[in-house]
Design a protein around this motif. Structure first.
Motif, PDB file in Angstrom:
ATOM      1  N   PRO A 162       0.840  -1.200   0.000  1.00  0.00           N
ATOM      2  CA  PRO A 162       0.000   0.000   0.000  1.00  0.00           C
ATOM      3  C   PRO A 162       0.875   1.249   0.000  1.00  0.00           C
ATOM      4  CG  PRO A 162      -0.648  -1.517   1.760  1.00  0.00           C
ATOM      5  CD  PRO A 162       0.597  -2.064   1.145  1.00  0.00           C
ATOM      6  N   SER A 163       0.451   2.273  -0.714  1.00  0.00           N
ATOM      7  CA  SER A 163       1.336   3.434  -0.861  1.00  0.00           C
ATOM      8  C   SER A 163       1.571   4.171   0.457  1.00  0.00           C
ATOM      9  CB  SER A 163       0.776   4.380  -1.916  1.00  0.00           C
ATOM     10  OG  SER A 163      -0.570   4.666  -1.601  1.00  0.00           O
ATOM     11  N   SER A 164       0.667   3.994   1.415  1.00  0.00           N
ATOM     12  CA  SER A 164       0.844   4.675   2.699  1.00  0.00           C
ATOM     13  C   SER A 164       2.082   4.173   3.460  1.00  0.00           C
ATOM     14  CB  SER A 164      -0.393   4.460   3.566  1.00  0.00           C
ATOM     15  OG  SER A 164      -0.621   3.066   3.715  1.00  0.00           O
ATOM     16  N   LEU A 165       2.523   2.981   3.120  1.00  0.00           N
ATOM     17  CA  LEU A 165       3.661   2.410   3.851  1.00  0.00           C
ATOM     18  C   LEU A 165       4.928   3.249   3.672  1.00  0.00           C
ATOM     19  CD1 LEU A 165       4.894   0.079   5.535  1.00  0.00           C
ATOM     20  CD2 LEU A 165       5.321  -1.118   3.388  1.00  0.00           C
ATOM     21  N   LYS A 166       5.101   3.739   2.462  1.00  0.00           N
ATOM     22  CA  LYS A 166       6.337   4.464   2.170  1.00  0.00           C
ATOM     23  C   LYS A 166       6.500   5.684   3.082  1.00  0.00           C
ATOM     24  CE  LYS A 166       8.755   6.712  -1.613  1.00  0.00           C
ATOM     25  NZ  LYS A 166       8.760   6.913  -3.072  1.00  0.00           N
ATOM     26  N   ALA A 167       5.427   6.426   3.243  1.00  0.00           N
ATOM     27  CA  ALA A 167       5.515   7.620   4.079  1.00  0.00           C
ATOM     28  C   ALA A 167       5.876   7.243   5.519  1.00  0.00           C
ATOM     29  CB  ALA A 167       4.187   8.382   4.049  1.00  0.00           C
ATOM     30  N   ARG A 168       5.312   6.138   5.990  1.00  0.00           N
ATOM     31  CA  ARG A 168       5.621   5.727   7.371  1.00  0.00           C
ATOM     32  C   ARG A 168       7.077   5.302   7.502  1.00  0.00           C
ATOM     33  NH1 ARG A 168       0.812   2.837   7.134  1.00  0.00           N
ATOM     34  NH2 ARG A 168       1.872   0.838   7.421  1.00  0.00           N
ATOM     35  N   VAL A 169       7.568   4.565   6.486  1.00  0.00           N
ATOM     36  CA  VAL A 169       8.963   4.140   6.525  1.00  0.00           C
ATOM     37  C   VAL A 169       9.884   5.360   6.488  1.00  0.00           C
ATOM     38  CG1 VAL A 169      10.785   2.992   5.193  1.00  0.00           C
ATOM     39  CG2 VAL A 169       8.605   1.829   5.567  1.00  0.00           C
ATOM     40  N   MET A 170       9.587   6.288   5.570  1.00  0.00           N
ATOM     41  CA  MET A 170      10.473   7.448   5.436  1.00  0.00           C
ATOM     42  C   MET A 170      10.455   8.308   6.707  1.00  0.00           C
ATOM     43  SD  MET A 170      11.999   6.856   2.656  1.00  0.00           S
ATOM     44  CE  MET A 170      13.030   8.339   2.673  1.00  0.00           C
ATOM     45  N   ALA A 171       9.287   8.398   7.335  1.00  0.00           N
ATOM     46  CA  ALA A 171       9.217   9.179   8.577  1.00  0.00           C
ATOM     47  C   ALA A 171      10.039   8.492   9.667  1.00  0.00           C
ATOM     48  CB  ALA A 171       7.763   9.331   9.020  1.00  0.00           C
ATOM     49  N   GLU A 172       9.942   7.178   9.717  1.00  0.00           N
ATOM     50  CA  GLU A 172      10.638   6.479  10.792  1.00  0.00           C
ATOM     51  C   GLU A 172      12.159   6.465  10.606  1.00  0.00           C
ATOM     52  OE1 GLU A 172       8.957   2.693  11.949  1.00  0.00           O
ATOM     53  OE2 GLU A 172      10.577   2.345  13.398  1.00  0.00           O
ATOM     54  N   ILE A 173      12.621   6.352   9.356  1.00  0.00           N
ATOM     55  CA  ILE A 173      14.088   6.351   9.202  1.00  0.00           C
ATOM     56  C   ILE A 173      14.671   7.708   9.596  1.00  0.00           C
ATOM     57  CG2 ILE A 173      14.143   4.550   7.413  1.00  0.00           C
ATOM     58  CD1 ILE A 173      14.979   6.913   5.491  1.00  0.00           C
TER      59      ILE A 173
END
Lengths: 198, 242
Positions: free
Chosen positions: B59-70
């Motif tokens: 799901p495209s929402s995953l990318k934003a969460r990953v980028m925020a967490e890194i």
């Protein structure tokens, strides 16, 4: 085109690029470059998600595992060693292991009450039927078809079913040593069919 | 497990189709075995191709969460070549250690970061072989743990950062008591997670090999209920900087 773009950007890091275009992105990410990591995410996410989803099954949990896997890739990026394999293989290994650890830790809770190893239904995850119709898919499907039915079943139960070779032996009611051999012979044939250099 | 058997595990290992114990054992073995190393690499490449055939975009929402967490996640330091690691620095002075011990005690007592990352199963028949492999790594450092009080016995931890493995050796240890076990805590630089190991010290000894991830800054031992706890409930009895 993507390759060329990568190559231009990586003029300062040509050696790494020639070996593995993703290697350049990863070494930049390893120096803290978040935009490189973002490109790496785009390149790897469908690959990793496919594996994680197959193993974990549940889409919401798969997403959690994916997030953990990418954070781990970020943390470990400075330690990537290209002599131990390509970025894709490294990332797929890491995500697969995360997925396996997730299903096994869930299971260990259940096992105590259910003793369910023998009762667990066999889910064959028939990859040969499910692979997407792309070039990779066709190649992989053909390679999988070169395995004996028993080899393919053992490899798939282990890799996508997330079962250990002992569990596969129980599921199929075959000696552990036989399963180890099937898995090994199956992977060797698959490797040779896919032309992976050793 | 015999020496010939362990080579047979390369395929099952590459598939993650081994238990934790075999995983630890194989990981102690294969980096030093040219045949297994090449096989594992080849099988992993193969499997990544199989995996590519099943690719599904998340799901495209995953990318934003990953980028925020890194953005909020510290990366590990690169591994230094063995020659850079100066044993003398690690043996340097009690003072540094006492300082770190105090920090460890505080961390554990207030319960920050006892998060279970990995755990090994019971008896380890392959111990000697696995331990030898780790002790033979050029980057392995051995830390004798210091008793913080009047604890009886002794512990040593040998850590190979390149193999991500430790060997835990305990000797002359008293029985931890009914329902109790020795628990090892690895405190890392963020203090945000620790790994535990439980052992009843049968025969007054502990002999274990286990995987560690990240860069622990110290080792500490407490006695805990044998089923394990996620936060230390008793005082540290042995500790040392990693």
């Amino acid at each position: 085109m993507r390759r060329n773009a990568l190559r231009r950007r990586a003029a300062d890091d040509r050696d790494a690029d020639q070996k593995d275009p993703l290697g350049t992105l990863l070494s930049r990410a390893g120096r803290g470059d978040q935009s490189a990591f973002e490109e790496l995410y785009d390149a790897l996410a469908p690959l990793l998600h496919g594996v994680v989803l197959k193993v974990v099954r549940d889409p919401a949990q798969s997403e959690e595992v994916m997030q953990e896997a990418f954070i781990e890739l970020w943390r470990l990026a400075p330690r990537y060693d290209d002599s131990r394999g390509s970025v894709r293989a490294w990332a797929a290994t890491l995500a697969h292991r995360r997925a396996i650890d997730r299903v096994r830790s869930e299971q260990s809770g259940r096992d105590r009450t259910e003793r369910e190893a023998q009762k667990r239904p066999i889910q064959t995850n028939d990859v040969a039927e499910q692979v997407v119709a792309n070039i990779d898919g066709t190649r992989v499907r053909k390679a999988l078809e070169r395995l004996t039915e028993m080899q393919r079943q053992a490899v798939e139960l282990a890799y996508f079913g997330g079962h250990s070779y002992r569990e596969v032996a129980l599921l199929l009611d075959v000696a552990e040593g036989t399963i180890k051999t099937r898995i090994r012979d199956g992977l060797i044939r698959l490797r040779d069919e896919l032309g992976v250099a050793t | 497990m015999s020496g010939t058997d362990i080579h047979q595990l390369a395929a099952a290992y590459a598939l993650d189709a081994v238990d934790y114990h075999e995983r630890a054992e194989f990981e102690a073995h294969y980096p030093t075995c040219a045949i297994c190393k090449a096989e594992v690499a080849g099988f992993r490449e193969t499997l990544s191709q199989v995996a590519a055939a099943t690719a599904v975009p998340p799901p495209s929402s995953l990318k934003a969460r990953v980028m925020a967490e890194i953005g909020e996640t510290r990366q590990l330091s690169p591994l230094l070549p063995a020659s850079v690691i100066d044993l003398a620095t690690h043996r340097q002075g009690r003072q540094r250690m006492v300082r770190m011990l105090t920090a460890a005690a505080v961390l554990v007592v207030i319960g920050i970061g006892a998060f279970v990352v990995g755990r090994q199963s019971g008896d380890d028949n392959g111990y000697a072989e696995a331990a030898d492999a780790i002790l033979g790594q050029p980057d392995t450092r051995i830390s004798p743990l210091e008793a913080t009080g009047a604890a009886e016995g002794r512990f040593q931890v040998a850590w190979s950062p390149s193999a991500n493995k430790i060997v835990v050796m305990g000797d002359d240890l008293p029985d931890p008591g009914p329902g109790k076990a020795y628990e090892l805590w690895l405190v890392d630089d963020a203090g945000s997670h620790a790994v535990r190991l439980l052992d009843k010290a049968d025969g007054r000894k502990v002999r274990r090999v286990l995987s560690v991830e990240g860069s622990p800054s110290q080792w500490a031992i407490t006695v805990e209920p044998e089923e394990g706890v996620e936060k230390a409930t008793t005082d540290i009895i042995f500790a040392a900087p990693a």
